[in-house]
Design an enzyme around this catalytic site. Structure first.
Site, mmCIF file in Angstrom:
data_model
loop_
_atom_site.group_PDB
_atom_site.id
_atom_site.type_symbol
_atom_site.label_atom_id
_atom_site.label_comp_id
_atom_site.label_asym_id
_atom_site.label_seq_id
_atom_site.Cartn_x
_atom_site.Cartn_y
_atom_site.Cartn_z
ATOM 1 N N VAL A 48 -2.438 -1.108 -3.440
ATOM 2 C CA VAL A 48 -3.448 -0.328 -2.722
ATOM 3 C C VAL A 48 -2.977 1.127 -2.622
ATOM 4 O O VAL A 48 -1.919 1.406 -2.065
ATOM 5 C CB VAL A 48 -3.697 -0.911 -1.322
ATOM 6 C CG1 VAL A 48 -4.795 -0.126 -0.612
ATOM 7 C CG2 VAL A 48 -4.066 -2.394 -1.413
ATOM 8 N N ASP A 106 0.836 -1.192 0.000
ATOM 9 C CA ASP A 106 0.000 0.000 0.000
ATOM 10 C C ASP A 106 0.873 1.244 0.000
ATOM 11 O O ASP A 106 1.946 1.264 0.607
ATOM 12 C CB ASP A 106 -0.923 0.012 1.217
ATOM 13 C CG ASP A 106 -0.177 0.151 2.529
ATOM 14 O OD1 ASP A 106 -0.185 1.257 3.098
ATOM 15 O OD2 ASP A 106 0.435 -0.837 2.977
ATOM 16 N N SER A 107 0.415 2.268 -0.723
ATOM 17 C CA SER A 107 1.075 3.565 -0.756
ATOM 18 C C SER A 107 2.531 3.417 -1.227
ATOM 19 O O SER A 107 2.766 2.928 -2.330
ATOM 20 C CB SER A 107 0.965 4.230 0.614
ATOM 21 O OG SER A 107 1.303 5.592 0.551
ATOM 22 N N ALA A 108 3.496 3.786 -0.399
ATOM 23 C CA ALA A 108 4.898 3.593 -0.776
ATOM 24 C C ALA A 108 5.181 2.132 -1.085
ATOM 25 O O ALA A 108 5.948 1.809 -2.001
ATOM 26 C CB ALA A 108 5.804 4.078 0.347
ATOM 27 N N HIS A 144 -6.763 8.366 1.520
ATOM 28 C CA HIS A 144 -5.502 7.657 1.646
ATOM 29 C C HIS A 144 -5.340 7.123 3.071
ATOM 30 O O HIS A 144 -5.654 7.807 4.046
ATOM 31 C CB HIS A 144 -4.347 8.602 1.311
ATOM 32 C CG HIS A 144 -3.059 7.902 1.044
ATOM 33 N ND1 HIS A 144 -2.744 7.384 -0.193
ATOM 34 C CD2 HIS A 144 -2.008 7.624 1.858
ATOM 35 C CE1 HIS A 144 -1.545 6.826 -0.136
ATOM 36 N NE2 HIS A 144 -1.084 6.957 1.096
#
EC number: 3.1.1.-
Length: 315
Positions: A182, A155-157, A280
């Site tokens: 994600v 997810d994200s990074a 987010h």
């Protein structure tokens, strides 16, 4: 600009308010040490515990220069169809094995798959390409250690890192059979689309993204580096079947759409799901916000189906 009073419902606002009570909007102005203390405390407070039947072992992958901590999650009723290699979010600055501990445990419980969470090196102590190198090393370790197929997720990074590994290992004899990303940051063009519409979105703003990107680059020119941003690649052929799940109220939303479009244009399989009214970081809201709960079920199902080599998605 987006009208968040209309887009975001009361449940999600309660999650945003609870998050901000730990992790204030101006946190990027604080020292990295302060940001990490705040983030770690928040993650502890949101931790949902382990579901029944899941156990975890913390160990490390030894490389010639350093050890990469990992946590391996096992289900008492295992399904050996695939191994999930999971990379956590946190802007490349925050997070670790504990920040996404319960998320990985729940993926393990609901799929039956063994899940390996990777504690890659963080900035500013270790600028790019350290996080990618650790992620790639974890993939190589998994390929050596397990015979079962490998599925990449994050997810994200961590979504950025999972995709970077997918791009750079697609010719590998043990190339990933799928990836589930994600709300990943893939290197979209600032100043247009969701980067403009949601520039000041709750929990992640473009200002935050600029900070994370600059910290990670460490003064280097990364404009052509696919291991920094998958959108720096010019070839999207040969990538594994991909499901990208984004939040509508997030600057990164369009990255999911554009990534899907590039993979499909290159002849691959990809689906983009943009979750209405979510923000987010909503994985932490999966037990308190109905929209996040439903989205997490879609994430788990994507992991489960891709792990079995199934494709039930329309692009």
């Amino acid at each position: 600009m987006a009208d968040y009073a209309k887009l975001i419902n009361a449940e999600t606002w309660a999650f945003i308010d609870r998050t901000n009570s730990f992790y204030p909007p101006d946190a990027v102005d604080h020292s990295v040490e302060e940001q990490r203390r705040t983030y770690d405390r928040m993650c502890r407070e949101f931790h949902a515990g382990y579901p029944e039947g899941v156990s975890a072992e913390t160990t490390a992958i030894e490389t010639p220069t350093h050890a990469i901590p990992i946590r391996i999650y096992r289900n008492a009723r295992p399904d050996d169809a695939a191994l999930v290699l999971y990379f956590h979010g946190g802007g490349f600055i925050l997070g670790g094995l504990d920040s996404h501990d319960d998320v990985c445990a729940e993926i393990c419980q609901r799929t039956g798959y063994k899940v390996v969470s990777v504690d890659y090196r963080l900035v500013p102590e270790h600028t790019h390409p350290a996080a990618y190198e650790d992620s790639r090393a974890a993939f190589e370790w998994a390929a050596r250690t397990y015979a079962r197929p490998i599925l990449l997720s994050g997810d994200s990074a961590g979504g950025n890192l999972a995709a970077a590994v997918a791009h750079t290992t697609r010719g590998h004899e043990r190339a990933a059979i799928g990836q589930v990303l994600v709300y990943p940051g893939l290197g979209g063009k600032l100043g247009q689309g969701s980067y403009l519409t949601h520039a000041d979105a709750p929990l992640l703003s473009v200002r935050d993204m600029d900070y994370y990107r600059d910290m990670r680059a460490g003064g280097r020119d990364i404009s052509g580096d696919v291991t920094f941003a998958p959108f720096n690649d010019t070839d999207y052929s040969g990538l594994p079947p991909t499901v990208v799940i984004t939040a509508e109220c997030d600057p990164l939303s369009d990255d999911g759409r554009d990534y899907r479009d590039r993979i499909v244009a290159a002849g691959g399989k990809a689906r983009w799901i943009d979750e209405p009214g979510l923000v987010h970081g909503y994985l932490r809201a999966r037990h308190t916000v109905a929209r996040a709960r439903d989205s997490f079920s879609r994430i788990v199902e994507a992991i489960r189906s891709l792990g079995k080599g199934e494709w039930h998605h329309q692009s």
